[in-house]
Design a protein around this motif. Structure first.
Motif, PDB file in Angstrom:
ATOM      1  N   ASP A  47      32.990  24.850 -27.498  1.00 23.78           N
ATOM      2  CA  ASP A  47      32.201  23.618 -27.558  1.00 23.78           C
ATOM      3  C   ASP A  47      32.862  22.595 -28.477  1.00 23.78           C
ATOM      4  O   ASP A  47      32.210  21.945 -29.289  1.00 23.78           O
ATOM      5  N   ILE A  69      30.971  22.013 -18.169  1.00 24.22           N
ATOM      6  CA  ILE A  69      30.951  21.635 -19.586  1.00 24.22           C
ATOM      7  C   ILE A  69      29.539  21.256 -20.011  1.00 24.22           C
ATOM      8  O   ILE A  69      29.074  21.633 -21.092  1.00 24.22           O
ATOM      9  N   GLN A  72      27.503  24.296 -20.746  1.00 20.74           N
ATOM     10  CA  GLN A  72      27.915  25.134 -21.871  1.00 20.74           C
ATOM     11  C   GLN A  72      27.871  24.410 -23.218  1.00 20.74           C
ATOM     12  O   GLN A  72      27.998  25.036 -24.259  1.00 20.74           O
ATOM     13  N   THR A  73      27.719  23.078 -23.188  1.00 24.94           N
ATOM     14  CA  THR A  73      27.768  22.343 -24.444  1.00 24.94           C
ATOM     15  C   THR A  73      26.385  22.204 -25.067  1.00 24.94           C
ATOM     16  O   THR A  73      25.365  22.246 -24.381  1.00 24.94           O
ATOM     17  N   LYS A  74      26.370  22.019 -26.377  1.00 26.67           N
ATOM     18  CA  LYS A  74      25.119  21.752 -27.091  1.00 26.67           C
ATOM     19  C   LYS A  74      24.855  20.245 -27.167  1.00 26.67           C
ATOM     20  O   LYS A  74      23.845  19.812 -27.704  1.00 26.67           O
TER      21      LYS A  74
END
Length: 447
Positions: A47, A69, A72-74
């Motif tokens: 990340d 993406i 999976q990203t915060k």
């Protein structure tokens, strides 16, 4: 929140949309970026994504990768289209990103077809990228060097996505037949040769491949047990390619390129054009054919007609610029030119002969007389001693021996009398005669 109608909810999504990969494990292709330990994979998994541009042809997974993406990203993820958005929409999105930043949240902004934005629209992103309000991910099919502002491009890492290989697309098609999001709930009979044919026809585009698979399954023959059988005729009808069933890795691939090569070598333009058409209409990569023609221009023509190489390289460039089907005429011009040109394999034979000696005498030292001497030590060791500068000679010729002593007098290039090579042969004979005469004079004067 935007509401959907009953009809919109019932409308089935295309197969390509239903099968869009959700994780890196489902993603197919781009192993040079996403293989184990590769830089882009590490950035996504940790990340730590920064601003970047995905550049590649259609259907290779640029948008899909951006959505992976997003999963999976915060960070907050905003999907933005350059086709339907203007300065007003950009400012609204930037304000949203700025609000997120104040609350300590990153914002990833994905811009599809970013090359469609003009300079003013691209400039609107720049201050927000610079101060970290957004992480910009752009997708483009055009060369970013020409289509993206230099200031914005300098703040983005460019990742080049490649056209999918036929075997990667074939695996994608097999997954579509197994996956419940595809045809996993149905019994579909389709041979591996047909799947490979569809993969070849797609020419590196996963979206085209899946759309073609969906079309052939929907048009397949339904049996009494409810199963669907896809035949070669169905595939041909759905792709309008009668010569589609062509394995670009199998024997027929090599048979056809051999037929093209030998037709040109035997000065048969009609046969050459026929075999060219057989390959291109079957889905062969025109750049592959163009590369083979470039090789032919020097291997089978060489100095008999030096312009043949110019023609071949120009055809390759035309294929690269235009693609199929426009480039067919350029390749036709090239193969007809090669067929009609005078033939000589003297360059090919020269290299093969020299290669044999080179491999057998890899440790043969470079003669001191033709070594550079940039330092005093090298001069003291006689590097370059006795060197003769050809431009200072009246005839622009010297008696300098450039081959190692063990190979002195060896002849590799034996020109023919074909075409312009006859002129080069006469020139070479003149040079050799001059050198022999002046070497003899030198030896006589030393006695």
């Amino acid at each position: 929140m935007e509401q959907t109608t009953l009809f919109e909810r019932r409308a089935p999504q295309p197969l390509a949309a239903r099968l869009r990969p959700r994780t890196l494990e489902e993603y197919v292709g781009q192993t040079h970026l996403l293989g184990p330990g590769k830089v882009l994979r590490r950035l996504i998994e940790s990340d730590q994504v920064s601003s970047m541009i995905f550049w590649g042809p259609p259907g290779v997974g640029k948008t899909t990768l951006a959505r992976i993406i997003a999963n999976q990203t915060k960070a907050a993820f905003i999907d933005f289209s350059a086709v339907t958005s203007g300065i007003k929409e950009i400012r609204a999105v930037m304000q949203q990103a700025e609000d997120n930043r104040r609350f300590g949240e990153k914002t990833i902004l994905f811009v599809d077809e970013i090359h469609r934005f003009n300079k003013a629209q691209q400039d609107a992103f720049l201050p927000f990228v610079e101060k970290g309000s957004i992480i910009l991910i752009g997708a483009t099919t055009e060369n970013p060097s020409f289509e993206i502002n230099g200031a914005l491009l300098s703040r983005c890492k460019v990742f080049v996505l490649q056209a999918l290989k036929p075997e990667e697309i074939a695996e994608l098609l097999r997954r579509a037949l197994r996956d419940k999001r595809g045809f996993g709930d149905q019994i579909v009979h389709i041979g591996d040769d047909l799947l490979e044919a569809i993969a070849n026809f797609a020419n590196g585009d996963a979206r085209t491949a899946l759309s073609t698979l969906e079309m052939v399954v929907l048009n397949g023959e339904v049996g009494s047990d409810g199963s669907t059988t896809v035949t070669a005729e169905t595939v041909e009808q759905c792709t309008s390619k009668k010569s589609l069933l062509y394995d670009k890795k199998g024997e027929e691939h090599y048979n056809l390129i051999s037929a093209l090569h030998k037709s040109m070598r035997n000065s048969d333009p009609d046969a050459a054009v026929y075999w060219l058409a057989r390959m291109l209409e079957a889905g062969e990569d025109p750049l592959y054919v163009a590369r083979r023609v470039i090789r032919f221009a020097s291997e089978d023509i060489g100095l008999a007609d030096p312009r043949a190489l110019d023609q071949a390289v120009a055809a390759y460039q035309a294929c690269h610029f235009l693609g199929m089907p426009e480039c067919t005429v350029h390749l036709t011009q090239a193969v007809v030119y090669m067929s009609l040109a005078p033939k000589s394999n003297a360059l090919y034979k020269a290299y093969e002969h020299a290669k044999t000696d080179a491999l057998q005498q890899l440790a043969e030292p470079v003669p001191l007389v033709i070594r550079n001497a940039p330092t005093r030590l090298m001069k003291e060791l006689d590097y370059g001693k006795g060197y003769q500068y050809a431009h200072d000679a009246a005839d622009k010729l010297t008696t300098l021996q450039c081959l190692p002593d063990s190979l002195a007098g060896r002849s590799y290039y034996e020109p023919t009398e074909e075409g312009l090579e006859a002129k080069y042969k006469a020139r070479l004979e003149t040079i050799k005669a001059w050198k022999e005469e002046h070497r003899q004079r030198h030896e006589d004067s030393d006695r």
